[in-house]
Design an enzyme around this catalytic site. Sequence first.
Site: not given
Length: 235
Positions: A138, A156
């Site tokens: 991420k 997310d």
Amino acid sequence: MSPIDPSPAPSRPSAVPPLTPEAVDALYARLAAALPEPRSELDYVNPYTLLVAVVLSAQATDKGVNKATKGLFAAADTPERMLALGEDGVRQHIRTIGLFNAKARNVIALSRDLVDHHGGQVPQDRAALEALAGVGRKTANVVLNVAFGHPTIAVDTHIFRVANRTGLAPGKTVRAVEDGLERVTPDRFRPHAHHWLILHGRYVCKARKPACATCAIADLCGYPDKGAGPGRAGA
């Protein structure tokens, strides 16, 4: 993957069917019209400070990170200066952020790696980024997109929720959602897709109180509980 940069824990993916290509295009077009040039809400001055800010943002709010990094980046905005500041110095600046001890260690470790192996520069390579302390997929996606303009889509908790709730890219895992978004997002929307989706999830398609009544894409969204309104239903 570092324990302080975990993939968001999937909640309860809905059984909403995937949107049609036409609906996907319209969804992005409306988000783009509302916010043509979205920007990260993390404060940074260069790719290195962006990388540090994203690492610090794990399990912390952007507002809290920005408050801590104002002084940190004034003192150290390059890997070399961060190493000179030292772990104790970093820790003093970020004490208000969760997991600050581990994060201080990681900031120093990644800074050392950048100096020793990358000439003090943040690499534009996913594998090299993920090899740095505190950096997972991420974080790497955010840095590649925001700092270097790569059309990556970091997933997310907000984006995971929006993708499943709307039917944009349903998936049971973070990686499944990321892969789905990569498949369905039209090329012209890819550079800003991450920001449009995260901001929509943060401020409109919120976890407990989705603002369906004022949502620009409500008629395209497959979420079945729009009538409940903010403050009542909404998972």
